[in-house]
Enzyme design. Structure first.
Site, PDB file in Angstrom:
ATOM      1  N   GLU A 109     -23.525  11.495  -2.535  1.00 19.65           N
ATOM      2  CA  GLU A 109     -22.770  12.341  -3.458  1.00 19.65           C
ATOM      3  C   GLU A 109     -21.679  11.582  -4.199  1.00 19.65           C
ATOM      4  OE1 GLU A 109     -23.333  13.102  -0.265  1.00 19.65           O
ATOM      5  OE2 GLU A 109     -24.550  14.933  -0.291  1.00 19.65           O
ATOM      6  N   HIS A 114     -20.683  24.522   5.422  1.00 19.93           N
ATOM      7  CA  HIS A 114     -21.541  24.792   4.258  1.00 19.93           C
ATOM      8  C   HIS A 114     -21.127  26.070   3.535  1.00 19.93           C
ATOM      9  CE1 HIS A 114     -24.116  21.934   6.420  1.00 19.93           C
ATOM     10  NE2 HIS A 114     -24.864  21.826   5.348  1.00 19.93           N
TER      11      HIS A 114
HETATM   12  C1  LIG Z   1     -23.266  15.218   2.818  1.00 22.37           C
HETATM   13  C2  LIG Z   1     -24.534  16.009   2.885  1.00 22.37           C
HETATM   14  N1  LIG Z   1     -25.376  16.001   1.837  1.00 22.37           N
HETATM   15  C3  LIG Z   1     -26.515  16.706   1.886  1.00 22.37           C
HETATM   16  C4  LIG Z   1     -26.841  17.447   2.987  1.00 22.37           C
HETATM   17  C5  LIG Z   1     -28.106  18.272   3.028  1.00 22.37           C
HETATM   18  N2  LIG Z   1     -29.048  17.719   4.012  1.00 22.37           N
HETATM   19  C6  LIG Z   1     -29.192  18.251   5.238  1.00 22.37           C
HETATM   20  S1  LIG Z   1     -30.317  17.420   6.164  1.00 22.37           S
HETATM   21  C7  LIG Z   1     -30.635  16.334   4.907  1.00 22.37           C
HETATM   22  C8  LIG Z   1     -31.652  15.244   5.057  1.00 22.37           C
HETATM   23  C9  LIG Z   1     -31.305  14.383   6.141  1.00 22.37           C
HETATM   24  O1  LIG Z   1     -32.327  13.478   6.399  1.00 22.37           O
HETATM   25  P1  LIG Z   1     -32.212  12.479   7.596  1.00 22.37           P
HETATM   26  O2  LIG Z   1     -30.858  11.865   7.654  1.00 22.37           O
HETATM   27  O3  LIG Z   1     -33.359  11.561   7.498  1.00 22.37           O
HETATM   28  O4  LIG Z   1     -32.300  13.393   8.894  1.00 22.37           O
HETATM   29  P2  LIG Z   1     -33.491  14.289   9.436  1.00 22.37           P
HETATM   30  O5  LIG Z   1     -33.178  15.687   9.008  1.00 22.37           O
HETATM   31  O6  LIG Z   1     -34.771  13.754   8.871  1.00 22.37           O
HETATM   32  O7  LIG Z   1     -33.418  14.178  10.919  1.00 22.37           O
HETATM   33  C10 LIG Z   1     -29.869  16.638   3.808  1.00 22.37           C
HETATM   34  C11 LIG Z   1     -29.940  15.908   2.538  1.00 22.37           C
HETATM   35  C12 LIG Z   1     -25.919  17.454   4.047  1.00 22.37           C
HETATM   36  N3  LIG Z   1     -26.131  18.152   5.179  1.00 22.37           N
HETATM   37  N4  LIG Z   1     -24.794  16.711   3.979  1.00 22.37           N
END
Ligand SMILES: Cc1ncc(C[n+]2csc(CCOP(=O)(O)OP(=O)(O)O)c2C)c(N)n1
Ligand SMILES: [Mg+2]
Lengths: 326, 340
Positions: free
Chosen positions: A59, A128
């Protein structure tokens, strides 16, 4: 024609991309997990795929890239997704975007739009659910748009993308996506910086923005139906610029003000409106103003706890009855 | 010597899997609102990491925290109550699934923001260093490497030589590439994730997330190195996404996971059948142990039955737990004590 808030956003994005090749989309979520609303964006995403950037979960840099590109001639909109994630980008938004025009002595403009779905959306819990309009309102140089109706979602987003010369924080809201309004595509938009009187009334002015607008209207209807109270609803549309004049004029007519605000009570949008009324509208007030806002508590997950803090139509109506001494 | 017996490892992994299945069911029944994330397919990572830890150590997690907490010893019933937003949950319903934490187990704060746990965890490691004992483990997903906070935390950990183990659970790897170093997701250009911390002088390892034994060995070694003052370590655990995580909301493809699938039966679901054969760490471990004569089907069935009974009781506890009273919303904004 009748459009939904989500249709208004999608229409603004499509038309802006079509109208100006400098418009670029840094991120393309806009509608959160709302699958039906996402589909409305499909035509724009298909047709203008060369102007839609793939976005890592970065971000701070996405916001900064939007700011830098704007300073260098583009008109980006950065989709920051959930409103709370703007904190990840805060350094760029508050300390770069807001200051560049001033620090450069007016040489450089930054027509970037930061879009987010802010607010208490239900089960977002503490991380959130933020409404960031009040804290961002403390940063001179940022325009803050908080539409509460579909026609303004369309008009204000399109204006930010095509017309604005300044950075804009566009506060959208998941719970508004399905709200409908009449849109006359040929008519000029109510100018940016003008509040909209959504409903006229004699006894009390309810001042609202964003998700508070439909709830204030519901409160006004209930007040009419159940108590014979005639409430006026002022939709601020934008927090910065703030249309103090329309607020003061409305309260001059009704003599009473209830301010509905999804920000926390202390230092919120409602506090600024209340201060305006205290400074410039005291003579019109027949009773102290009432703020109906979210208590100064982080947003909890559990539904009954979240409900306790949520500003509902019922709480707004109760505030109106209190200000009327009933 | 592995810290867990075969039966203990199977129990720990099945506790996570059966817990998550109940979550999915309860969400579909409308027993709790909002989005949530399950740990199916990643079970042996949390189990191996937590088995290598001591009571005084700290653990930091993310939105995908259920497995980490169960492996750390959290009570399934209180976790489930929290996920349902009930008064009997660890945070009295305030955190829900996203921010589940259990301070008394050394899990002080769980952030649901991508990358945000890493700086917090360097603070945990700083606390360990200052008191002269203990280590901190932080779990995060592959997307954390897209956040600036990741780099800042790595730098601090390296410069301060902190006792911290960074555990990147890279959960979108095609099975054929799990043992190789290539990262195939779309938004991170690094060819090998481990290159990034390596360039900051942090020693790294890459391990197959479907190989429970390899994970056990890896975590014992890395935690011991960190504990003996070797400074930070980074491990990339390469997992293959469980098909139930393909849709926007978790599903149970082919229904509840069947122990019989480990012993020859096939699920009625093509994606699931492929995942089971190549990538299901629990199934692969059960098969390996059966072949080695270390745990037979009857023993596995007995474990599964007791785990299922535990989860049935946990769900019962959570459903029976009352919702918090509305005025509970105002409690815990401020820590009590010397108030301003
Ligand atoms: C700062 C922030 N940006 C965006 C999100 C939305 N978000 C939640 S889970 C996710 C993907 C995360 O992927 P990863 O780190 O690979 O973890 P996984 O869910 O695959 O275990 C995103 C973008 C968030 N929670 N926090
Ligand atoms: Mg991932």
């Amino acid at each position: 024609m009748k459009i939904t808030f989500a249709e208004g956003l999608a229409k603004a994005i499509y038309e802006s991309l079509a109208a100006d090749p400098r418009v670029v989309l840094i991120g393309s979520g806009f509608m959160g997990l709302n699958v039906a609303a996402r589909q409305m964006l499909e035509p724009a995403l298909r047709e203008f795929s060369d102007r839609i950037l793939v976005t890592p979960v970065s971000e701070l840099a996405l916001a900064g890239a939007g700011i830098g590109a704007a300073a260098c001639g583009q008109r980006p909109v950065v989709d920051l997704s959930t409103g709370s994630f703007i904190f990840q980008a805060f350094a760029q938004v508050a300390n770069e975007a807001a200051n560049i025009h001033y620090m450069s002595g007016g040489q450089t403009s930054v027509p970037v739009t930061f879009y987010s779905l802010a607010g208490m959306r239900g089960a977002g819990a503490s991380q959130h659910s933020h409404r960031t309009q009040a804290m961002l309102g403390q940063v001179p140089g940022l325009q803050i748009f908080t539409p509460g109706g579909a026609e303004d979602a369309y008009g204000l987003l399109k204006w930010a993308l095509l017309e604005s010369q300044n950075p804009t924080v566009f506060i959208s809201h998941s719970l508004l996506l399905g709200e409908t309004a009449e849109l006359d595509p040929g008519a000029p938009m109510l100018p940016v910086g003008k509040a909209r009187i959504r409903r006229t009334g004699r006894d009390v002015s309810i001042i609202a923005s964003s998700i508070m607008v439909p709830r204030a209207l519901a409160a006004a209807q209930a007040l009419e139906r159940e108590h014979g109270v005639s409430a006026e609803v002022v939709d601020l549309r934008t927090i910065v610029p703030l249309d103090r004049q329309t607020v003061l004029q409305s309260v001059a007519r009704t003599g009473r003000a209830v301010i509905a605000d999804e920000c926390h009570r202390s230092f919120g949008v409602a506090a600024e409106i209340a201060a305006t009324l205290a400074e410039d509208g005291l003579a019109s007030l027949k009773a102290p103003v009432i703020r109906v806002a979210v208590p100064d508590v982080p947003i909890p997950f559990s539904p009954p706890l979240e409900a306790e803090l949520t500003v509902t139509a019922e709480k707004i109506a109760a505030g109106a009855l209190r200000v009327l001494g009933r | 010597m592995p810290k867990l017996t075969v039966a203990e490892r199977v129990t720990a992994m099945l506790r996570i899997r059966r817990f998550e299945e109940q979550c999915i069911r309860l969400s579909k029944e409308g027993q709790f609102p909002g989005h949530y994330h399950v740990y199916i397919g990643q079970e042996p990572t949390a189990v191996a990491a937590c088995a290598a830890l001591a009571a005084e150590d700290f653990v930091f997690s993310t939105w995908r925290n259920h497995g980490h907490l169960l492996a750390r010893g959290a009570a399934a019933d209180r976790m489930m109550a929290e996920i349902l937003g009930k008064a009997g949950g660890y945070a009295g319903g305030r955190s829900g699934t996203l921010h589940l934490s259990v301070r008394e187990l050394g899990v002080p704060a769980t952030s649901a923001l991508v990358g945000a746990s890493l700086p917090l965890a360097t603070g945990g490691a700083l606390a360990c260093k200052r008191r002269g004992s203990g280590v901190t483990v932080v779990f995060f997903g592959d997307a954390a490497l897209e956040e600036g906070a990741f780099y800042e935390a790595m730098i601090i950990a390296a410069v301060w030589k902190l006792p911290i183990l960074f555990v990147c659970e890279n959960n979108s790897i095609p099975p054929a590439q799990r043992k190789r170093g290539q990262y195939t997701s779309s938004t991170l250009p690094a060819a090998r994730l481990a290159d990034v911390p390596q360039s900051l002088q942090i020693a790294t390892e890459v391990v197959d997330g479907a190989d429970a034994d390899a994970l056990a060995g890896c975590f014992e070694r890395l935690v011991a190195e960190v504990r003996s003052g070797g400074g930070p370590r980074f491990v990339e655990v390469r997992c293959t996404r469980w098909p139930g995580n393909f849709p926007l909301w978790p599903e149970l493809p082919g229904g509840e996971w069947q122990l019989a699938w480990a012993y020859g039966q096939q699920p009625d679901h093509a994606d699931m059948a492929a995942w089971l054969q190549q990538s299901d760490p629990v199934l692969l471990y059960l098969r390996k142990q059966a072949a080695a004569g270390a745990l037979d089907r009857a023993q596995a069935e007995a474990i599964d039955a007791s785990v299922r009974a535990e989860m049935t009781a946990a769900v019962r506890f959570a459903l029976d737990s009352p919702l918090p009273a509305a005025n509970e919303a105002y409690e815990h904004v401020w820590a009590q004590g010397r108030q301003a």
